[in-house]
Write a protein that holds these residues in place. Structure first.
Motif, PDB file in Angstrom:
ATOM      1  N   TYR A   1      36.204  12.627  18.004  1.00 30.43           N
ATOM      2  CA  TYR A   1      35.995  11.303  18.584  1.00 30.43           C
ATOM      3  C   TYR A   1      37.268  10.473  18.398  1.00 30.43           C
ATOM      4  N   THR A   2      37.609   9.689  19.415  1.00 30.25           N
ATOM      5  CA  THR A   2      38.711   8.737  19.322  1.00 30.25           C
ATOM      6  C   THR A   2      38.163   7.368  19.694  1.00 30.25           C
ATOM      7  N   ILE A   3      38.371   6.398  18.817  1.00 31.93           N
ATOM      8  CA  ILE A   3      37.914   5.029  19.058  1.00 31.93           C
ATOM      9  C   ILE A   3      39.160   4.162  19.167  1.00 31.93           C
ATOM     10  N   THR A   4      39.255   3.421  20.261  1.00 35.89           N
ATOM     11  CA  THR A   4      40.402   2.542  20.493  1.00 35.89           C
ATOM     12  C   THR A   4      39.901   1.119  20.688  1.00 35.89           C
ATOM     13  N   VAL A   5      40.511   0.186  19.983  1.00 35.16           N
ATOM     14  CA  VAL A   5      40.180  -1.230  20.152  1.00 35.16           C
ATOM     15  C   VAL A   5      41.360  -1.907  20.851  1.00 35.16           C
ATOM     16  N   TYR A   6      41.049  -2.669  21.911  1.00 32.97           N
ATOM     17  CA  TYR A   6      42.046  -3.387  22.706  1.00 32.97           C
ATOM     18  C   TYR A   6      41.824  -4.886  22.517  1.00 32.97           C
ATOM     19  N   ASN A   7      42.912  -5.636  22.441  1.00 29.15           N
ATOM     20  CA  ASN A   7      42.805  -7.093  22.443  1.00 29.15           C
ATOM     21  C   ASN A   7      43.158  -7.569  23.854  1.00 29.15           C
ATOM     22  N   ASP A   8      42.116  -7.816  24.635  1.00 29.03           N
ATOM     23  CA  ASP A   8      42.301  -8.277  26.015  1.00 29.03           C
ATOM     24  C   ASP A   8      42.389  -9.802  26.094  1.00 29.03           C
ATOM     25  N   GLY A   9      42.374 -10.481  24.966  1.00 28.60           N
ATOM     26  CA  GLY A   9      42.414 -11.943  24.962  1.00 28.60           C
ATOM     27  C   GLY A   9      43.827 -12.483  25.004  1.00 28.60           C
ATOM     28  N   ASP A  10      43.942 -13.790  24.748  1.00 30.54           N
ATOM     29  CA  ASP A  10      45.247 -14.435  24.782  1.00 30.54           C
ATOM     30  C   ASP A  10      45.654 -14.997  23.417  1.00 30.54           C
ATOM     31  N   ALA A  11      44.968 -14.521  22.357  1.00 30.33           N
ATOM     32  CA  ALA A  11      45.320 -14.908  20.992  1.00 30.33           C
ATOM     33  C   ALA A  11      45.154 -13.677  20.097  1.00 30.33           C
ATOM     34  N   PRO A  12      45.865 -13.615  18.971  1.00 30.75           N
ATOM     35  CA  PRO A  12      45.734 -12.466  18.087  1.00 30.75           C
ATOM     36  C   PRO A  12      44.374 -12.419  17.396  1.00 30.75           C
ATOM     37  N   ALA A  13      43.926 -11.195  17.116  1.00 29.55           N
ATOM     38  CA  ALA A  13      42.734 -10.982  16.284  1.00 29.55           C
ATOM     39  C   ALA A  13      43.236 -10.590  14.899  1.00 29.55           C
ATOM     40  N   HIS A  14      42.506 -11.012  13.872  1.00 26.67           N
ATOM     41  CA  HIS A  14      42.968 -10.771  12.500  1.00 26.67           C
ATOM     42  C   HIS A  14      41.955  -9.926  11.731  1.00 26.67           C
ATOM     43  N   ASN A  15      42.534  -9.057  10.863  1.00 28.39           N
ATOM     44  CA  ASN A  15      41.741  -8.196   9.983  1.00 28.39           C
ATOM     45  C   ASN A  15      40.728  -7.363  10.783  1.00 28.39           C
ATOM     46  N   VAL A  16      41.269  -6.627  11.730  1.00 29.98           N
ATOM     47  CA  VAL A  16      40.448  -5.807  12.623  1.00 29.98           C
ATOM     48  C   VAL A  16      40.165  -4.470  11.927  1.00 29.98           C
ATOM     49  N   VAL A  17      38.882  -4.066  11.929  1.00 30.82           N
ATOM     50  CA  VAL A  17      38.465  -2.808  11.286  1.00 30.82           C
ATOM     51  C   VAL A  17      37.522  -2.080  12.233  1.00 30.82           C
ATOM     52  N   ILE A  18      37.773  -0.777  12.402  1.00 28.26           N
ATOM     53  CA  ILE A  18      36.882   0.090  13.189  1.00 28.26           C
ATOM     54  C   ILE A  18      35.974   0.824  12.214  1.00 28.26           C
TER      55      ILE A  18
ATOM     56  N   LYS B   1      35.196   4.336  23.176  1.00 28.37           N
ATOM     57  CA  LYS B   1      35.013   5.561  22.393  1.00 28.37           C
ATOM     58  C   LYS B   1      35.038   6.750  23.342  1.00 28.37           C
ATOM     59  N   GLU B   2      35.786   7.783  22.977  1.00 30.86           N
ATOM     60  CA  GLU B   2      35.892   9.006  23.778  1.00 30.86           C
ATOM     61  C   GLU B   2      35.672  10.202  22.865  1.00 30.86           C
ATOM     62  N   SER B   3      35.325  11.332  23.494  1.00 26.99           N
ATOM     63  CA  SER B   3      35.182  12.561  22.708  1.00 26.99           C
ATOM     64  C   SER B   3      35.974  13.670  23.372  1.00 26.99           C
ATOM     65  N   SER B   4      36.228  14.724  22.595  1.00 27.95           N
ATOM     66  CA  SER B   4      36.977  15.877  23.104  1.00 27.95           C
ATOM     67  C   SER B   4      36.125  16.759  24.016  1.00 27.95           C
ATOM     68  N   ILE B   5      34.838  16.464  24.122  1.00 29.67           N
ATOM     69  CA  ILE B   5      33.933  17.259  24.956  1.00 29.67           C
ATOM     70  C   ILE B   5      33.860  16.614  26.336  1.00 29.67           C
ATOM     71  N   GLN B   6      34.136  17.392  27.363  1.00 31.70           N
ATOM     72  CA  GLN B   6      34.105  16.883  28.730  1.00 31.70           C
ATOM     73  C   GLN B   6      32.676  16.543  29.135  1.00 31.70           C
ATOM     74  N   ASP B   7      32.516  15.543  29.998  1.00 31.39           N
ATOM     75  CA  ASP B   7      31.185  15.187  30.502  1.00 31.39           C
ATOM     76  C   ASP B   7      30.505  16.416  31.085  1.00 31.39           C
ATOM     77  N   GLY B   8      29.256  16.626  30.692  1.00 30.94           N
ATOM     78  CA  GLY B   8      28.487  17.746  31.226  1.00 30.94           C
ATOM     79  C   GLY B   8      28.601  19.020  30.405  1.00 30.94           C
ATOM     80  N   ASP B   9      29.621  19.115  29.538  1.00 27.99           N
ATOM     81  CA  ASP B   9      29.734  20.307  28.693  1.00 27.99           C
ATOM     82  C   ASP B   9      28.660  20.250  27.609  1.00 27.99           C
ATOM     83  N   ILE B  10      28.196  21.422  27.208  1.00 27.61           N
ATOM     84  CA  ILE B  10      27.139  21.528  26.199  1.00 27.61           C
ATOM     85  C   ILE B  10      27.737  22.167  24.950  1.00 27.61           C
TER      86      ILE B  10
END
Length: 189
Positions: A29-46, A11-20
């Motif tokens: 906010y941007t949320i990214t899901v990565y599949n770092d495994g060696d098989a597919p994941a099914h019905n993935v929901v954020i 998860k990342e935000s448009s606000i730089q670290d330390g900014d108020i």
């Protein structure tokens, strides 16, 4: 070996670290899901919730419109997330009125998929301060009063409008008076 999906959520935000931030600021906010495994994941929901001290907003033209009824953000279902693939969602919020400096706006997303435990993202924490009262507008300088056209016997207004002609007339009049006085003296003697 058993092949399995391995989901990682960032998860990342448009606000730089330390900014108020303060009331009225926009956080995306941007949320990214990565599949770092060696098989597919099914019905993935954020899934994510709108953080406390903020209100969900959508961009309409060139301005953000608040929608306080939206409290949960849910992505569409990604039927298959192959190994090495990722997908993201983004959403924006507007900072509400902050009543205490140093308030932390915290947010963590969660990803679910078939046959896998829910996976949480990192927590994004953003510091928010109260909105300072605007500086009072300085009082405008009063317009100068126009000069009074009436003058007393002991003052001559300085209007800056004297010309060479005026000075010449005064000089000539003085010379005439001087000549008359001299002539009268000569006649008397």
């Amino acid at each position: 070996p058993v092949l399995e999906p391995d989901l990682r959520v960032v998860k990342e935000s448009s606000i730089q670290d330390g900014d108020i931030v303060k009331e009225g600021d926009i956080i995306t906010y941007t949320i990214t899901v990565y599949n770092d495994g060696d098989a597919p994941a099914h019905n993935v929901v954020i899934k994510d919730t709108v953080p406390e001290n903020t209100t969900y907003v959508e961009l309409d033209g060139d301005e953000y419109v608040r929608d306080p009824n939206i409290e949960t953000i849910t992505s569409s279902v990604r039927e298959t997330l192959e190994p090495g693939e990722n997908f993201s969602i983004s959403f924006s919020v507007m900072v509400d009125e902050i009543t205490q400096d140093g308030t932390t706006i915290s947010n963590t997303a969660t990803v679910s998929a078939d046959d896998l435990p829910d996976t949480s993202s990192n927590t994004v924490g953003i510091t928010a301060n109260t909105t300072p009262d605007p500086e009072p507008e300085p009082e405008p300088e009063p317009e100068p009063e126009p000069p009074d056209d009436t003058t007393s016997d002991d003052e001559i207004p300085n209007t800056g409008n004297y010309t060479i002609l005026t000075i010449a007339i005064v000089f000539a009049f003085g010379l005439l008076v001087f000549s008359i006085i001299k002539y009268v003296r000569l006649k008397i003697e």
